[in-house]
Design a protein around this motif. Structure first.
Motif, PDB file in Angstrom:
ATOM      1  N   UNK A 197      -5.389 -68.972 -59.370  1.00 20.75           N
ATOM      2  CA  UNK A 197      -5.999 -68.932 -60.700  1.00 20.75           C
ATOM      3  C   UNK A 197      -6.309 -67.485 -61.085  1.00 20.75           C
ATOM      4  N   UNK A 198      -5.933 -67.092 -62.273  1.00 21.94           N
ATOM      5  CA  UNK A 198      -6.176 -65.734 -62.729  1.00 21.94           C
ATOM      6  C   UNK A 198      -7.665 -65.529 -62.999  1.00 21.94           C
ATOM      7  N   UNK A 199      -8.183 -64.405 -62.505  1.00 24.10           N
ATOM      8  CA  UNK A 199      -9.590 -64.095 -62.719  1.00 24.10           C
ATOM      9  C   UNK A 199      -9.729 -62.968 -63.731  1.00 24.10           C
ATOM     10  N   UNK A 200     -10.615 -63.178 -64.684  1.00 24.50           N
ATOM     11  CA  UNK A 200     -11.015 -62.138 -65.611  1.00 24.50           C
ATOM     12  C   UNK A 200     -12.526 -62.028 -65.496  1.00 24.50           C
ATOM     13  N   UNK A 228      -5.842 -73.475 -70.200  1.00 24.38           N
ATOM     14  CA  UNK A 228      -4.872 -72.452 -69.798  1.00 24.38           C
ATOM     15  C   UNK A 228      -4.559 -72.404 -68.305  1.00 24.38           C
ATOM     16  N   UNK A 229      -5.381 -73.025 -67.465  1.00 28.32           N
ATOM     17  CA  UNK A 229      -5.199 -72.891 -66.023  1.00 28.32           C
ATOM     18  C   UNK A 229      -5.089 -74.254 -65.345  1.00 28.32           C
ATOM     19  N   UNK A 230      -3.912 -74.550 -64.815  1.00 28.52           N
ATOM     20  CA  UNK A 230      -3.730 -75.802 -64.087  1.00 28.52           C
ATOM     21  C   UNK A 230      -4.629 -75.862 -62.851  1.00 28.52           C
ATOM     22  N   UNK A 255      -3.882 -81.748 -77.350  1.00 31.41           N
ATOM     23  CA  UNK A 255      -3.171 -82.043 -76.106  1.00 31.41           C
ATOM     24  C   UNK A 255      -4.117 -82.303 -74.948  1.00 31.41           C
ATOM     25  N   UNK A 256      -5.223 -81.556 -74.898  1.00 31.78           N
ATOM     26  CA  UNK A 256      -6.104 -81.616 -73.733  1.00 31.78           C
ATOM     27  C   UNK A 256      -7.397 -82.402 -73.960  1.00 31.78           C
ATOM     28  N   UNK A 257      -7.736 -82.691 -75.202  1.00 30.56           N
ATOM     29  CA  UNK A 257      -9.032 -83.309 -75.469  1.00 30.56           C
ATOM     30  C   UNK A 257      -9.183 -84.672 -74.795  1.00 30.56           C
ATOM     31  N   UNK A 258      -8.238 -85.571 -75.036  1.00 28.75           N
ATOM     32  CA  UNK A 258      -8.389 -86.920 -74.468  1.00 28.75           C
ATOM     33  C   UNK A 258      -8.345 -86.909 -72.941  1.00 28.75           C
ATOM     34  N   UNK A 259      -7.386 -86.196 -72.301  1.00 27.63           N
ATOM     35  CA  UNK A 259      -7.406 -86.146 -70.828  1.00 27.63           C
ATOM     36  C   UNK A 259      -8.708 -85.574 -70.274  1.00 27.63           C
ATOM     37  N   UNK A 260      -9.238 -84.557 -70.951  1.00 23.66           N
ATOM     38  CA  UNK A 260     -10.493 -83.959 -70.500  1.00 23.66           C
ATOM     39  C   UNK A 260     -11.624 -84.973 -70.545  1.00 23.66           C
TER      40      UNK A 260
END
Length: 245
Positions: free
Chosen positions: A1-4, A149-151, A182-187
């Motif tokens: 996972x990319x860290x910022x 953004x991050x799987x 796209x992500x609202x319902x799965x979340x």
């Protein structure tokens, strides 16, 4: 996972073995806020910050936290100037006409008075709460940013131990604002699943804790019940109990 830089606190919280990563994030912010307010090189020595603490004061919880911090003179200085301002404001408010008795038709009416108005506004203010809120809101936004953004983060979210009831509600309420279609319902489905599954898990542990205090179960193993009350406090009240020793 990319860290910022702005994602590290969220990733660190979700990496913890805890009953609510959002509670862990909040507690870290709270510790930082207390340290910022009264720790070494504390902000209360700065004129603009002192003006804010004088005007806002502190809520009951954060007054206790500030008192527990080893800087009693710093707290005394903040409280003294805050009390000076309170006295000044209430002396002015007390000059207004005093409220009369309620009529028989308005028994439940609240008396109207600048004194009451000032105190009620003051009760809603806290310098530490305000300091936390600004950053906490951005942390909540970052949860959704990472989820889209991050799987790796989506997997980390799914494998978490769920959330306290309060932060479950917060995530549920904020998701439609920050997640795309796209992500609202799965979340939301996954949020419901991990909240209820883990809430039931802790409930079962508490039930076994009760059983273990019954002589009929004395010879049975504790399983995961020894710290179940602490974990139940997190689930139901967003309270993280620090382990002793």
């Amino acid at each position: 996972m990319k860290e910022k830089l702005y994602t590290i606190p969220i990733q660190d919280a979700f990496a913890q073995d805890c009953e609510c990563p959002v509670c862990a994030m909040y507690q870290k912010l709270e510790d930082n806020a207390i340290h910022y307010t009264i720790g070494p090189g504390a902000s209360y020595m700065e004129e603009d910050i002192r003006a804010q603490t004088d005007e806002q004061g502190f809520c009951q919880k954060h007054l206790k936290d500030l008192y527990a911090y080893p800087n009693k003179i710093g707290l005394a200085m903040m409280l003294k100037t805050h009390m000076d301002k309170t006295i000044k404001e209430l002396e002015k408010a007390a000059e207004a006409p005093l409220p009369g008795p309620n009529s028989m038709f308005k028994k439940n009416a609240k008396p109207s008075s600048p004194v009451i108005d000032f105190i009620e506004k003051q009760e809603k203010k806290c310098f530490v709460c305000g300091y936390i809120t600004q950053t906490f809101e951005s942390y909540m936004m970052t949860i959704f940013y990472l989820y889209e953004r991050e799987e790796d983060f989506r997997q980390q979210f799914a494998q978490s131990k769920g959330f306290c009831t309060s932060h479950y509600k917060s995530l549920f309420c904020l998701a439609p604002k920050y997640l795309n279609k796209k992500y609202l319902e799965p979340f939301l489905r996954k949020l419901n699943e991990i909240y209820l599954e883990n809430f039931k898990r802790v409930r079962d542990d508490v039930e076994w804790f009760i059983c273990k205090n019954d002589y009929r179960y004395q010879e049975e193993p504790w399983k995961n019940a020894r710290d179940s009350l602490q974990r139940a406090l997190t689930k139901t009240g967003s309270i993280i109990v620090q382990e002793e020793g």
